[in-house]
Motif scaffolding. Structure first.
Motif, short mmCIF file in Angstrom:
data_model
loop_
_atom_site.label_atom_id
_atom_site.label_comp_id
_atom_site.label_asym_id
_atom_site.label_seq_id
_atom_site.Cartn_x
_atom_site.Cartn_y
_atom_site.Cartn_z
N GLN A 443 0.81 -1.21 0.00
CA GLN A 443 0.00 0.00 0.00
C GLN A 443 0.85 1.27 0.00
OE1 GLN A 443 -2.78 -0.22 3.23
NE2 GLN A 443 -4.47 -0.74 1.87
N PHE A 445 3.69 1.65 -1.34
CA PHE A 445 4.57 1.79 -2.50
C PHE A 445 3.74 2.16 -3.73
CE2 PHE A 445 6.32 -1.38 0.38
CZ PHE A 445 7.57 -0.86 0.62
N SER A 446 4.40 2.81 -4.64
CA SER A 446 3.70 3.11 -5.89
C SER A 446 4.25 2.21 -6.99
CB SER A 446 3.91 4.57 -6.26
OG SER A 446 5.28 4.83 -6.42
N GLY A 447 3.50 2.08 -8.04
CA GLY A 447 3.97 1.25 -9.16
C GLY A 447 2.89 0.29 -9.61
N LEU A 448 3.25 -0.46 -10.62
CA LEU A 448 2.25 -1.32 -11.26
C LEU A 448 1.94 -2.57 -10.43
CD1 LEU A 448 3.29 -1.04 -15.02
CD2 LEU A 448 1.50 0.18 -13.79
N PHE A 451 -0.55 -1.77 -7.82
CA PHE A 451 -1.83 -1.53 -8.49
C PHE A 451 -2.48 -2.85 -8.91
CE2 PHE A 451 -4.34 -0.99 -12.34
CZ PHE A 451 -5.32 -0.13 -11.86
N PHE A 454 -3.90 -4.49 -5.98
CA PHE A 454 -5.12 -3.79 -5.58
C PHE A 454 -6.29 -4.19 -6.47
CE2 PHE A 454 -7.75 -0.13 -6.90
CZ PHE A 454 -8.47 0.07 -5.74
N GLN A 458 -9.60 -6.24 -5.45
CA GLN A 458 -10.94 -5.69 -5.65
C GLN A 458 -11.81 -6.61 -6.49
OE1 GLN A 458 -12.03 -3.00 -4.05
NE2 GLN A 458 -9.99 -2.98 -3.14
N PHE A 740 -7.50 6.94 -18.86
CA PHE A 740 -6.87 7.75 -17.80
C PHE A 740 -5.54 8.34 -18.28
CE2 PHE A 740 -8.76 4.51 -14.62
CZ PHE A 740 -10.01 5.10 -14.73
N PHE A 742 -3.12 6.44 -19.99
CA PHE A 742 -2.03 5.45 -20.05
C PHE A 742 -1.93 4.82 -21.43
CE2 PHE A 742 -2.93 5.88 -15.59
CZ PHE A 742 -1.67 5.94 -15.04
N LEU B 116 -15.70 -3.03 -8.91
CA LEU B 116 -15.19 -2.06 -7.94
C LEU B 116 -16.32 -1.22 -7.37
CD1 LEU B 116 -11.93 -0.74 -9.67
CD2 LEU B 116 -12.25 -2.78 -8.31
N HIS B 120 -13.61 2.92 -5.08
CA HIS B 120 -12.44 2.32 -5.76
C HIS B 120 -12.40 2.66 -7.24
CE1 HIS B 120 -11.91 -0.46 -2.17
NE2 HIS B 120 -10.84 0.30 -2.23
N ASN B 121 -13.57 2.87 -7.84
CA ASN B 121 -13.58 3.30 -9.24
C ASN B 121 -12.95 4.67 -9.37
OD1 ASN B 121 -14.73 1.89 -11.65
ND2 ASN B 121 -16.32 1.33 -10.16
N LEU B 124 -9.16 4.63 -8.87
CA LEU B 124 -8.42 3.84 -9.87
C LEU B 124 -7.28 4.60 -10.57
CD1 LEU B 124 -8.64 0.91 -10.86
CD2 LEU B 124 -10.04 1.73 -12.73
N PRO B 125 -7.57 5.77 -11.19
CA PRO B 125 -6.47 6.45 -11.89
C PRO B 125 -5.35 6.89 -10.97
CG PRO B 125 -8.56 7.65 -12.16
CD PRO B 125 -8.85 6.46 -11.32
N LYS B 127 -4.49 5.32 -8.14
CA LYS B 127 -3.76 4.09 -7.77
C LYS B 127 -2.76 3.75 -8.87
CE LYS B 127 -5.49 2.13 -3.93
NZ LYS B 127 -4.65 1.47 -2.91
N LEU B 128 -3.23 3.87 -10.10
CA LEU B 128 -2.37 3.56 -11.23
C LEU B 128 -1.15 4.46 -11.28
CD1 LEU B 128 -4.53 2.81 -14.37
CD2 LEU B 128 -2.46 1.62 -13.72
N ARG B 129 -1.35 5.70 -10.82
CA ARG B 129 -0.23 6.64 -10.81
C ARG B 129 0.61 6.52 -9.55
NH1 ARG B 129 -3.84 8.74 -14.30
NH2 ARG B 129 -3.02 10.14 -15.92
N GLY B 130 0.24 5.55 -8.71
CA GLY B 130 1.02 5.30 -7.49
C GLY B 130 0.78 6.34 -6.41
N LYS B 132 -0.25 7.65 -3.03
CA LYS B 132 -0.48 6.99 -1.73
C LYS B 132 -1.75 7.49 -1.05
CE LYS B 132 4.40 6.24 -1.23
NZ LYS B 132 5.64 6.84 -0.78
N ARG B 170 -14.18 10.29 -11.31
CA ARG B 170 -13.04 9.48 -11.74
C ARG B 170 -12.22 10.22 -12.80
NH1 ARG B 170 -14.11 3.85 -14.77
NH2 ARG B 170 -14.68 5.32 -16.42
N PHE B 174 -7.61 12.95 -11.06
CA PHE B 174 -6.15 13.07 -11.25
C PHE B 174 -5.76 14.41 -11.90
CE2 PHE B 174 -5.99 11.99 -15.82
CZ PHE B 174 -7.19 11.34 -15.99
#
Lengths: 827, 263
Positions: A443, A445-448, A451, A454, A458, A740, A742, B116, B120-121, B124-125, B127-130, B132, B170, B174
C-alpha cells in the motif's frame, strides 16, 4: 404451440449459429463429447482385451491351493462364493521312457479345463500351437517341448509313470494358469484327472489347485472364508500381491481416475463458457419478453435452442468418435493382432446420453436464472443470487454422483473429489492471503505491482473463478503427469531388462562357457548369470529336519531335496535385507548364510541358528546371520540360501549356473543347435509368457501416454475458455485504463504482472493439492510410495509460472486490442 | 499557466476498409453500400480549432457528421488524414501524443468497472499513478459530486445519474488539463441530465480543466462558453450566451442543486 416454439427456436438458433459464444460452446461440447465417447469406446475395448490377456496369464480370478482335497462341505462353500470352479491336481513325478527318466511337474485336468484364457497345444514340435479345450483323454499325456528333448521321445510313444503307460498325444505349449503358480522352471506334463486317481500317489504329495471365477467382493469373501476354515491353504488372486495382478489393478485405477479427471475438466470448461452464455441468453430472453413473450416462452426457447444444438452435434460426435476409435484400435492392432474394432452402439448412446445430461446440468444455472428473473432484472444482468449459487452447488453434486457411478472404484473417486475440495479450499485461501497481504504490504509503494494487487483484490470474486478453473485443471494435469511418471517408472521396474525369455536352470561351468560363447557368436543377450552349488540340508541346530520340525510346509518339502546354494559378495540387487547384517566383502568368516524370509518363517528359524549342509559329500555347517527377501525390478533369479563368496575356496564341489537369455524372433532356431550340442543343459523357453507380458506393458504405456495427451489438450481448452470468459471484462478494464491517459504498453505490463500473480497462486495451489492427493491416493490405490522431490517441485513451479503466464498473456492478447475509441463506440 | 490544443487545417477521410466513424455506425448495410460507392468518405476538410484550458466547448451536429471523430483528433487518439494537431504548453509546441497523460474521458455508457465500488472506481487512476493518498482523494471527490454516502456501492447498485457522477469524479480526480465527454447525458433522463451537466461544468471550472463535450442536447451545449456545430464537413461557431462564469454555472440551479453543483 410447441411446433411454433420449435420453429422460433430453430430460427433463433440459426441466427445465433455463427456468434462467437455459440461457436465456442459448440466447439467445447463437441470436443469434450468426442473425447469422452472415444475414451469410453477405446478404454472399453482395451479393458476387454486386457481382461482376455490377463485371463491368459492368470487363468482364473483366484486360485486356491492346498495339499489335501477339499471335503464336500468345503467344496460346496467354495462354489457358493464363486461363479465357477475347476479342480486341477499337481505333483512332482518322474517320467520314464526307455532308459531315460526325467522329473517333471505332472498336472491333472478334466474336460472343464481351462477356466479362463487359452490352453495352447500342438500336434508336433514343428506345428503351430492351437487353442485346445479340455485336457488329454484318459490314457494320453501331453508333454512340453523340453520333455520331448530330454526323453528323446516322439509323438505316439508310450511313456511310463509309476507302472502305468501313457500315449504321448500332443505338445503342451501354454497353460493359462501357469503364472499363478509362481516362479517355477520345472518341465511340464498334463494327464487326465481320472488317470491321477488311478496312479494313486500318496495324497500328501498331491497339490490341489482350484481355479475360481469370482468377482472382487466374492474374492474378498473367499479370503475371509479361507482364513477361517482353511488356514493352511493359499489363495492367489487377480487383485492380490502378484506383480502382474497389482500392476493390472494400478492400470485399472489409472484408467478410472483419468476418466474422472476428464469429467471434472470438462465441467470446469463448460462452467467457464456458461458465464458468457448466461449473459447472452439473458439478453436474448429479455428481448423476447420485452416483445410480449411470457417467461415460459423464453425458457422454452432457450431449452429448445440448447436441444437443437446438442441434437445437431450428436451425429457428428458419434461419427467422429467411431472414426477415432477405429484409428486408435488400428494403431494398437499393429502390436496386438487379436484386438479388433467393433461398432459399440449401446456404449456410444450411453456415453453421449451421460455427456448430454452433464451439459444440461451445467447449463441449468442459465435456465434457472431465466426462470427466476424479470425483464428489469434481465436487463441488469444481475445473476448473482443465492439460488444460482445453490444450483451450481447442486450441479457439482450431480457431477460427483455421475463420476462415482461412472467409475467402478468409488473410494478412488471420493478420494479424488476430496482432494479437489481440499485444493479448492487451499486455492481460495492462498488467493485471499496472497492478494490481501500483498495489497496491504504494498500500500505504501507506488507502481504497477501494488496496483495489480489492488485490482486483483478488488476483483477477487470474479478473478477467483478464473483462478479456480485454471488452478484445478493445472492441479489435475500435474497430478496425472506425476502419476504417469511414477507409474511409468514402476512399469520400467517390471520390464524384463534383467530377465530374458529363456531361462537356464542348470548349466555346468563348461556348459556355461559354451553358452557364453554361443551367445556372443550370435549376438544373443545374456542377461544374468548366477553360480550355485547343490546342497542338501541335513541338520538344523544339530537336529535332523524331521526332529527339528513336524509342521508341513512348502519350505520343508523343498529343503528335503537338494537346494541351490548361491554365493555373493554383496546383497543382490533383487534382494532386500529383512534382518541381520550382510557379510563384509572378502570376509574370513565364510561359514555364514542368509536365508529367505519365507523359509525362516515356515521353519521357525531365527538369526544365530545353525544349518548343516551336505555339499558334494562333505558336511559344512553355517550360521544364519541375515535374512533376505525378493525385490522386483532387477531380475527374477533369486536364491533361498546365500553364502559369502570366500566360502567357495573352502568347498570342493562342482559349480553350476542359472542364467537368462533374451532371444529375438530370428534367433529361436539357434536354440535347438545349442541343445543338440549340450543336451543336458536345463533350459526353459518363456517365449509365450514373456511375449504376452511385453505386449501388455507396451500397450499400457501407449494407452497411458494417449490419456496424458488428452488431458493436456483439455487443460489448454479449460485455460482458453476461462480466459475467454473474462475477455470482455479485461478489454473494458484496459480501455478504461487507457482513458486515464495510459498507453497500451502499461496495459501489457499490468497484464503480465496480473498473470504472474495468478500463475503464482495457481502453482502454489496446484503443487500443494498434488502433494495432498499424492499422500492420500498413492499408497492406497496404486501401491506406490509418494516421495516428492524438492528440486522437481521447484522446477514444476517455474514451469507452471512460465506456461500459465505465457499462455495467459498470449490468450488475452485480444483484450489488449482495446481503445478509448471502443468505449465511445459502445452505446 | 494555461495550455491549449490546436488543430490547423485538419482533414479527416476514411477509405473503404476502415470504419468511417465510430463502431456503432459501421455495421449498417446502408453505410457499407455508400462506402462501396465512394472510395473515400471525407468527414471534414481544412478545419481549424483551438481549445484552451479552463474553457468549455460544446460540439453539436447531426449523427454521422464526425463529432466523435473530431473529439478523437483533439484528444490525440487518432491522427488526421492531413493537417496538424498541436499541444501548446507554456508556449512550448508539441504533438498531441504528449497530451495523453493530461486528459480524462467521460462516456455515454459511464464505463465504470463493475467489480469495484464507487470509491475504488474513483481511486483507480490515482492508484495507477502510485498516489499513496488515492483513497482519501477519491473520498473527497465523491463528496464533491454528492455521493459520499454511496462510496461503498458497486455500479450495479447505482442509478444511471449516480454512475455518471462517479465517472465525472473518476475523470477529474487526477486533475487532467482537459476533459473529453462524448454524449455524457445521452443515457439519462432530463432531470438527471441537467444535474450531471451542471456538476460537470462546475467541476471542470473549479479544476481549471478544459471541457470538450460532444452532445445532441441544446440545453447542455448552451452551458458551454464556446459552441460549435459540425455539419456537412463544416465546423461553424454558434454565438454562446455571454454571462459571467459564476452566473453561467448557477443560473439553472435551485438552491439545493447549487450546493451540489458548486463542486
Amino acid at each position: 404451440m410447441l411446433n411454433h416454439h420449435m420453429q422460433l427456436a430453430w430460427y433463433y438458433f440459426t441466427q445465433e449459429y455463427r456468434q462467437p459464444h455459440q461457436r465456442l460452446l459448440r466447439w467445447v461440447q463437441a470436443i469434450l463429447m468426442v473425447f469422452i465417447v472415444t475414451l469410453s469406446l477405446s478404454s472399453n475395448t482395451i479393458q476387454q482385451y486386457l481382461q482376455g490377456n490377463l485371463q491368459n496369464l492368470l487363468g482364473a480370478d483366484a486360485v486356491l491351493t492346498q495339499k489335501n482335497k477339499l471335503t464336500t462341505d468345503q467344496f460346496t462353500s467354495l462354489t457358493n462364493s464363486s461363479d465357477n470352479v475347476v479342480t486341477t491336481m499337481q505333483i512332482s513325478a518322474t517320467l520314464t521312457f526307455d532308459d531315460k527318466w526325467q522329473r517333471s511337474k505332472l498336472k491333472a485336468v478334466g474336460s472343464d479345463y481351462p477356466l479362463q484364457g487359452k490352453l495352447l497345444t500342438s500336434s508336433s514340435l514343428q506345428s503351430p500351437p492351437t487353442v485346445t479345450i479340455g485336457g488329454p483323454t484318459v490314457g494320453s499325456i501331453w508333454l512340453d517341448s523340453r520333455l520331448f528333448a530330454s526323453l528323446t521321445i516322439s509323438m505316439g510313444d508310450a511313456i511310463s509313470i509309476g507302472e502305468q503307460a501313457f500315449i504321448v498325444s500332443r505338445v503342451l505349449v501354454h497353460e493359462p494358469d501357469r503364472l499363478m503358480e509362481g516362479h517355477n522352471v520345472a518341465m511340464r506334463a498334463i494327464i487326465n484327472v481320472d488317470d491321477m486317481e488311478k496312479l494313486a500317489f500318496p495324497t500328501d504329495l498331491i497339490q490341489y489347485r482350484y481355479l475360481i471365477t469370482a468377482s472382487k467382493p466374492q474374492i474378498q469373501q473367499l479370503i475371509v472364508w479361507q482364513q477361517a476354515h482353511l488356514p493352511a491353504a493359499k489363495i492367489h488372486h487377480k487383485n492380490g500381491s502378484h506383480p502382474l495382478a497389482s500392476f493390472w489393478q494400478r492400470t485399472e485405477n489409472f484408467l478410472g481416475l483419468t476418466s474422472i479427471i476428464l469429467f471434472f475438466m470438462a465441467a470446469i470448461a463448460i462452467e467457464q463458457i456458461a458465464q458468457v452464455h448466461l449473459k447472452k441468453e439473458q439478453y436474448f430472453s429479455a428481448i423476447c419478453m420485452s416483445l410480449g413473450a411470457s417467461k415460459v416462452t423464453g425458457l422454452q426457447l432457450s431449452l429448445l435452442k440448447w436441444l437443437i444444438n446438442i441434437m445437431l452435434l450428436i451425429p457428428v460426435v458419434a461419427i467422429l468418435s467411431g472414426f477415432f476409435h477405429w484409428l486408435i484400435i488400428g494403431w494398437l492392432s499393429e502390436s496386438f493382432t487379436e484386438i479388433s474394432w467393433q461398432l459399440e452402439l449401446w456404449l456410444t448412446v450411453k456415453t453421449i446420453a451421460t455427456c448430454t445430461l452433464l451439459f444440461a446440468v451445467f447449463h441449468s444455472p442459465v435456465w434457472l436464472s431465466l426462470w427466476q428473473t424479470s425483464v428489469a432484472k434481465l436487463f441488469n444482468q444481475n445473476q448473482k443470487t443465492i439460488s444460482l449459487a445453490f444450483i451450481k452447488l447442486c450441479a457439482l453434486v450431480v457431477l460427483i454422483l455421475v463420476a462415482v457411478k461412472y467409475s467402478d472404484n468409488g473410494l478412488l473417486t471420493l478420494m479424488l473429489v476430496g482432494s479437489i475440495s481440499i485444493t479448492i479450499t487451499l486455492m481460495i485461501a492462498i488467493s485471499w492471503a496472497v492478494l490481501s497481504l500483498g495489497e496491504k504490504a504494498t500500500q505504501q509503494f507506488s507502481g504497477l505491482i501494488p496496483f495489480s494487487l489492488f485490482m486483483m483484490k478488488q476483483r477477487l470474486l470474479s478473478k477467483s473463478t478464473q483462478i479456480l478453473g485454471i488452478g484445478l485443471s493445472t492441479f489435475l494435469l500435474l497430478f496425472t503427469l506425476m502419476l504417469l511418471n511414477d507409474l511409468g517408472n514402476t512399469m520400467v521396474s517390471y520390464q524384463r531388462t534383467h530377465d530374458g525369455n529363456v531361462m537356464v536352470s542348470q548349466a555346468s561351468q563348461s556348459q556355461m562357457t559354451a553358452i557364453e560363447q554361443w551367445a556372443q557368436e550370435h549376438d544373443i543377450s545374456l542377461r544374468q548369470t548366477k553360480p550355485y552349488f547343490y546342497a542338501k540340508v541335513v541338520k538344523i541346530n544339530n537336529q535332523t529336519l524331521s526332529e527339528f520340525t513336524q509342521k508341513p510346509s512348502d519350505s520343508l518339502a523343498t529343503l528335503s531335496n537338494a537346494i541351490r546354494l548361491h554365493w555373493s559378495e554383496t546383497l543382490p540387487k533383487n534382494n532386500s535385507l529383512v534382518q541381520g547384517f550382510w557379510w563384509q566383502k572378502e570376509t574370513k568368516n565364510w561359514q555364514q548364510i542368509s536365508l529367505e524370509e519365507e523359509v525362516m518363517t515356515d521353519l521357525g528359524l531365527s538369526l544365530g541358528d545353525k544349518l548343516t549342509f551336505i555339499i558334494h559329500q562333505q558336511s559344512h555347517t553355517f550360521t544364519i546371520t541375515a535374512s533376505h527377501a525378493y525385490k522386483p525390478g532387477a531380475g527374477s533369479i533369486t536364491f533361498w540360501v546365500q553364502m559369502p563368496q570366500t566360502a567357495v575356496q573352502h568347498i570342493n564341489a562342482p559349480h553350476y549356473n542359472m542364467a537368462s537369455l533374451e532371444l529375438n524372433e530370428g534367433q529361436w532356431p539357434l536354440l535347438s543347435q545349442l541343445w543338440e550340442d549340450y543336451p543336458t543343459i536345463r533350459m526353459v523357453s518363456l517365449q509365450e509368457l514373456t511375449k504376452q507380458f511385453d505386449n501388455i506393458l507396451t500397450m499400457i504405456t501407449k494407452v497411458i501416454s494417449g490419456f496424458a495427451v488428452m488431458i493436456i489438450l483439455l487443460a489448454i481448452i479449460v485455460i482458453l475458455s476461462s480466459i475467454n470468459a473474462l475477455e470482455d471484462k479485461e478489454k473494458k478494464k484496459n480501455s478504461v485504463i487507457m482513458s486515464f491517459g495510459f498507453l497500451k504498453s502499461t496495459c501489457l505490463q499490468l497484464n503480465v504482472i496480473e498473470w504472474l500473480i495468478t500463475a503464482l497462486i495457481i502453482a502454489i495451489g496446484a503443487i500443494a493439492g498434488t502433494y495432498l492427493t499424492g499422500t492420500l491416493i498413492y499408497q492406497s490405490q496404486f501401491s506406490l510410495s509418494y516421495q516428492p522431490d524438492l528440486f522437481i517441485l521447484i522446477i514444476t513451479l517455474a514451469i507452471i509460472l512460465t506456461t500459465v503466464t505465457l499462455l495467459g498473456v498470449y490468450a488475452s492478447r485480444h483484450s489488449l486490442k482495446s481503445s478509448v475509441k471502443q468505449l465511445m463506440a459502445d452505446v | 499557466m494555461t495550455c491549449s490544443i490546436e488543430l490547423k487545417n485538419v482533414s479527416q477521410s476514411f477509405g473503404n476498409n476502415s470504419s468511417g466513424s465510430l463502431g456503432h455506425k459501421k455495421s449498417t448495410s446502408a453505410n457499407m453500400a455508400n462506402k462501396n460507392k465512394a472510395a473515400t468518405i471525407t468527414l471534414f476538410k481544412n478545419l481549424d480549432l483551438t481549445i484552451n484550458q479552463g474553457q468549455s466547448y460544446a460540439i453539436t451536429g447531426p449523427s454521422g457528421a464526425g463529432k466523435s471523430s473530431l473529439l478523437m483528433l483533439l484528444s490525440g487518439l487518432e491522427k488526421p488524414t492531413s493537417g496538424q494537431g498541436n499541444f501548446i504548453n507554456d508556449n512550448q509546441l508539441s504533438t498531441l501524443d504528449t497530451l495523453r497523460s493530461d486528459i480524462g474521458f467521460i462516456f455515454q455508457q459511464f464505463h465504470l468497472l463493475p467489480e469495484l465500488t464507487a470509491l475504488h472506481n474513483v481511486a483507480l487512476p490515482l492508484k495507477l499513478r502510485g498516489d499513496k493518498h488515492a483513497i482519501s482523494k477519491a473520498k473527497h471527490w465523491l463528496e464533491k459530486v454528492g455521493l459520499s454516502d454511496r462510496a461503498g456501492h458497486k455500479p450495479s447498485q447505482l442509478s444511471g445519474g449516480e454512475q455518471q457522477r462517479v465517472a465525472i469524479a473518476r475523470a477529474l480526480v487526477f486533475s487532467p488539463k482537459f476533459i473529453f465527454a462524448d454524449e455524457p447525458t445521452g443515457n439519462l433522463d432530463q432531470h438527471n441530465a441537467k444535474e450531471i451537466s451542471d456538476i460537470l461544468f462546475a467541476c471542470c471550472q473549479e479544476n481549471n480543466a478544459g471541457l470538450i463535450i460532444v452532445t445532441h442536447s441544446n440545453a447542455m451545449a448552451r452551458k458551454a462558453q464556446h459552441i460549435y456545430s459540425l455539419a456537412g464537413g463544416e465546423l461553424t461557431k454558434t454565438p454562446s450566451i455571454h454571462v459571467t462564469e459564476k452566473q453561467k454555472v448557477t443560473k439553472y440551479l435551485s438552491t439545493e442543486e447549487q450546493q451540489v453543483a458548486s463542486c
